[in-house]
Scaffold this motif. Structure first.
Motif, PDB file in Angstrom:
ATOM      1  N   UNK A  30       0.764  -1.377   0.055  1.00 57.90           N
ATOM      2  CA  UNK A  30       0.068  -0.056   0.211  1.00 57.90           C
ATOM      3  C   UNK A  30       0.698   1.307   0.069  1.00 57.90           C
ATOM      4  N   UNK A  31       2.134   1.207   0.504  1.00 60.39           N
ATOM      5  CA  UNK A  31       2.632   2.407   0.843  1.00 60.39           C
ATOM      6  C   UNK A  31       4.177   2.244   0.938  1.00 60.39           C
ATOM      7  N   UNK A  32       5.003   3.410   0.724  1.00 59.65           N
ATOM      8  CA  UNK A  32       6.389   3.439   1.087  1.00 59.65           C
ATOM      9  C   UNK A  32       6.694   4.281   2.302  1.00 59.65           C
ATOM     10  N   UNK A  33       7.339   3.717   3.379  1.00 62.03           N
ATOM     11  CA  UNK A  33       7.261   4.460   4.646  1.00 62.03           C
ATOM     12  C   UNK A  33       8.822   4.582   4.683  1.00 62.03           C
ATOM     13  N   UNK A  34       9.273   5.915   5.329  1.00 60.80           N
ATOM     14  CA  UNK A  34      10.651   6.255   5.365  1.00 60.80           C
ATOM     15  C   UNK A  34      10.568   7.184   6.764  1.00 60.80           C
ATOM     16  N   UNK A  35      11.859   6.996   7.542  1.00 60.12           N
ATOM     17  CA  UNK A  35      12.121   7.605   8.644  1.00 60.12           C
ATOM     18  C   UNK A  35      13.404   8.124   8.853  1.00 60.12           C
ATOM     19  N   UNK A  36      13.749   9.306   8.697  1.00 52.51           N
ATOM     20  CA  UNK A  36      15.148   9.817   8.561  1.00 52.51           C
ATOM     21  C   UNK A  36      15.139  10.904   9.669  1.00 52.51           C
ATOM     22  N   UNK A  37      16.682  11.174   9.746  1.00 52.67           N
ATOM     23  CA  UNK A  37      17.051  12.441  10.861  1.00 52.67           C
ATOM     24  C   UNK A  37      17.503  11.919  12.052  1.00 52.67           C
ATOM     25  N   UNK A  38      18.519  12.463  12.608  1.00 52.27           N
ATOM     26  CA  UNK A  38      19.145  12.244  13.778  1.00 52.27           C
ATOM     27  C   UNK A  38      18.418  13.275  14.782  1.00 52.27           C
ATOM     28  N   UNK A  39      18.565  14.490  14.666  1.00 50.33           N
ATOM     29  CA  UNK A  39      18.000  15.678  15.541  1.00 50.33           C
ATOM     30  C   UNK A  39      16.560  15.900  15.459  1.00 50.33           C
ATOM     31  N   UNK A  40      16.127  16.119  14.154  1.00 48.12           N
ATOM     32  CA  UNK A  40      14.816  16.357  13.736  1.00 48.12           C
ATOM     33  C   UNK A  40      14.346  15.227  12.738  1.00 48.12           C
ATOM     34  N   UNK A  41      13.718  14.187  13.519  1.00 51.16           N
ATOM     35  CA  UNK A  41      13.397  12.925  12.818  1.00 51.16           C
ATOM     36  C   UNK A  41      12.095  13.412  12.041  1.00 51.16           C
ATOM     37  N   UNK A  42      12.179  13.024  10.735  1.00 50.04           N
ATOM     38  CA  UNK A  42      11.090  13.235   9.886  1.00 50.04           C
ATOM     39  C   UNK A  42      10.468  11.722   9.291  1.00 50.04           C
ATOM     40  N   UNK A  43       9.349  11.627   9.551  1.00 48.15           N
ATOM     41  CA  UNK A  43       8.639  10.072   9.131  1.00 48.15           C
ATOM     42  C   UNK A  43       7.549  10.552   7.968  1.00 48.15           C
ATOM     43  N   UNK A  85      -0.723   4.781  -4.714  1.00 48.02           N
ATOM     44  CA  UNK A  85      -1.493   5.602  -5.883  1.00 48.02           C
ATOM     45  C   UNK A  85      -0.940   7.076  -5.773  1.00 48.02           C
ATOM     46  N   UNK A  86       0.188   7.577  -5.117  1.00 47.21           N
ATOM     47  CA  UNK A  86       0.626   8.926  -5.227  1.00 47.21           C
ATOM     48  C   UNK A  86       1.940   9.157  -5.882  1.00 47.21           C
ATOM     49  N   UNK A  87       2.481   7.732  -5.938  1.00 44.51           N
ATOM     50  CA  UNK A  87       3.921   7.733  -6.609  1.00 44.51           C
ATOM     51  C   UNK A  87       3.899   8.035  -8.359  1.00 44.51           C
ATOM     52  N   UNK A  88       4.978   8.877  -8.692  1.00 44.36           N
ATOM     53  CA  UNK A  88       4.953   9.231 -10.058  1.00 44.36           C
ATOM     54  C   UNK A  88       6.287   8.595 -10.693  1.00 44.36           C
ATOM     55  N   UNK A  89       7.331   8.707  -9.955  1.00 51.57           N
ATOM     56  CA  UNK A  89       8.428   8.015 -10.443  1.00 51.57           C
ATOM     57  C   UNK A  89       9.387   7.322  -9.514  1.00 51.57           C
ATOM     58  N   UNK A 139      18.091  -1.964  -6.645  1.00 56.17           N
ATOM     59  CA  UNK A 139      17.523  -2.328  -8.120  1.00 56.17           C
ATOM     60  C   UNK A 139      16.188  -3.015  -8.072  1.00 56.17           C
ATOM     61  N   UNK A 140      16.187  -4.064  -7.041  1.00 60.40           N
ATOM     62  CA  UNK A 140      15.053  -4.956  -6.815  1.00 60.40           C
ATOM     63  C   UNK A 140      13.905  -4.138  -6.279  1.00 60.40           C
ATOM     64  N   UNK A 141      14.242  -3.146  -5.384  1.00 58.88           N
ATOM     65  CA  UNK A 141      13.330  -2.264  -4.743  1.00 58.88           C
ATOM     66  C   UNK A 141      12.553  -1.473  -5.871  1.00 58.88           C
ATOM     67  N   UNK A 142      13.277  -0.997  -6.685  1.00 62.35           N
ATOM     68  CA  UNK A 142      12.880   0.010  -7.678  1.00 62.35           C
ATOM     69  C   UNK A 142      11.837  -0.733  -8.710  1.00 62.35           C
ATOM     70  N   UNK A 143      12.376  -2.183  -9.022  1.00 65.35           N
ATOM     71  CA  UNK A 143      11.499  -3.130  -9.966  1.00 65.35           C
ATOM     72  C   UNK A 143      10.313  -3.044  -9.358  1.00 65.35           C
ATOM     73  N   UNK A 144      10.181  -3.537  -7.996  1.00 71.15           N
ATOM     74  CA  UNK A 144       9.094  -3.965  -7.241  1.00 71.15           C
ATOM     75  C   UNK A 144       8.121  -2.666  -7.089  1.00 71.15           C
ATOM     76  N   UNK A 145       8.609  -1.627  -6.638  1.00 73.93           N
ATOM     77  CA  UNK A 145       7.910  -0.433  -6.730  1.00 73.93           C
ATOM     78  C   UNK A 145       7.229  -0.025  -7.863  1.00 73.93           C
ATOM     79  N   UNK A 146       7.855  -0.064  -8.968  1.00 69.61           N
ATOM     80  CA  UNK A 146       7.365   0.174 -10.424  1.00 69.61           C
ATOM     81  C   UNK A 146       6.042  -0.927 -10.694  1.00 69.61           C
ATOM     82  N   UNK A 198       4.279  -2.394  -8.173  1.00 71.44           N
ATOM     83  CA  UNK A 198       3.163  -1.930  -7.372  1.00 71.44           C
ATOM     84  C   UNK A 198       2.564  -1.010  -7.775  1.00 71.44           C
ATOM     85  N   UNK A 199       3.268   0.124  -8.269  1.00 70.04           N
ATOM     86  CA  UNK A 199       2.262   1.377  -8.723  1.00 70.04           C
ATOM     87  C   UNK A 199       1.724   1.240 -10.026  1.00 70.04           C
ATOM     88  N   UNK A 200       2.020   0.298 -10.732  1.00 69.41           N
ATOM     89  CA  UNK A 200       1.437  -0.002 -12.005  1.00 69.41           C
ATOM     90  C   UNK A 200       0.075  -0.820 -11.659  1.00 69.41           C
TER      91      UNK A 200
END
Length: 162
Positions: free
Chosen positions: A82-95, A101-105, A144-151, A153-155
Motif C-alpha cells: 500500500x505505501x512506502x514508509x521512510x524515517x530519517x533524521x538524527x536531531x529532527x526526525x522526519x517520518x 497511488x501517489x507515486x509518480x516516478x 535495483x530490486x526495490x525499484x523494480x518492485x515499486x514500479x 506495485x504502482x502500475x
C-alpha cells in the motif's frame, strides 16, 4: 484502505555507516585544506587561519565518529503493498509515507562514493509539495530490486498519482 503513519521496519545497509563517514571526512577536509593553505601563505592571519583549520578538523572528526552510527540507528524504511514508509533524521526526525497511488516516478542513483561501497539511493517522487522520499544507503542489488518492485506495485495501484 487507510494507510497509517507507523515506524518502518528495515534498516539501511551496514556499509552506509562507512559511506556516511567518508562523506563527512571529505566534507570536512575541503575547508580544512583551504584554511591551512591560506594560513601558510598569509603571514599576518596565519594563527587565526590555522586555528580555524584545527577547529574545523576537530569538529569534522567528532561528527565523523558520532553521527553515522546514530544515523544508522534512526534511518528506517519499508515498502508494503500500500505505501512506502521512510524515517530519517538524527536531531529532527522526519517520518513520511507515500501511498502507492501517489507515486509518480522511482529512481535509483549511485554516486561515486556509493559505487565504491556498493550502495545506492532509491528516490520515490510523488505529487507532494514536500518533495521526493529518499531511501539512502541500500545495497545496490536490493535497491535495483526495490525499484523494480515499486514500479510493479504502482502500475497495479488505482489512482492518478496527482
Amino acid at each position: 484502505m487507510t494507510v497509517r503513519l507507523r515506524p518502518p521496519h528495515n534498516a539501511v545497509d551496514r556499509r552506509a555507516v562507512a559511506w556516511w563517514r567518508t562523506q563527512l571526512l571529505v566534507t570536512a577536509a575541503v575547508p580544512v585544506a583551504v584554511l591551512a593553505v591560506l594560513g601558510v601563505f598569509l603571514g599576518p592571519a596565519r594563527t587565526w587561519l590555522l586555528g580555524a583549520a584545527a577547529a574545523v578538523a576537530v569538529l569534522g572528526l567528532v561528527c565523523t565518529a558520532v553521527l553515522p552510527g546514530w544515523w544508522f540507528r534512526v534511518h528506517r524504511w519499508e515498502v508494503t503493498e500500500d505505501a512506502v514508509y521512510v524515517r530519517t533524521g538524527a536531531f529532527w526526525q522526519e517520518w513520511r509515507i507515500a501511498p502507492m497511488s501517489r507515486i509518480q516516478t522511482v529512481d535509483t542513483v549511485r554516486g561515486p562514493l556509493e559505487q565504491m561501497f556498493r550502495l545506492a539511493t532509491v528516490t520515490v517522487t510523488t505529487a507532494s509539495s514536500k518533495g521526493a522520499l529518499r531511501i539512502e544507503g541500500l545495497d545496490d542489488q536490493l535497491a535495483a530490486g526495490l525499484a523494480e518492485r515499486l514500479t510493479a506495485l504502482t502500475q497495479g495501484s488505482p489512482g492518478d498519482a496527482t
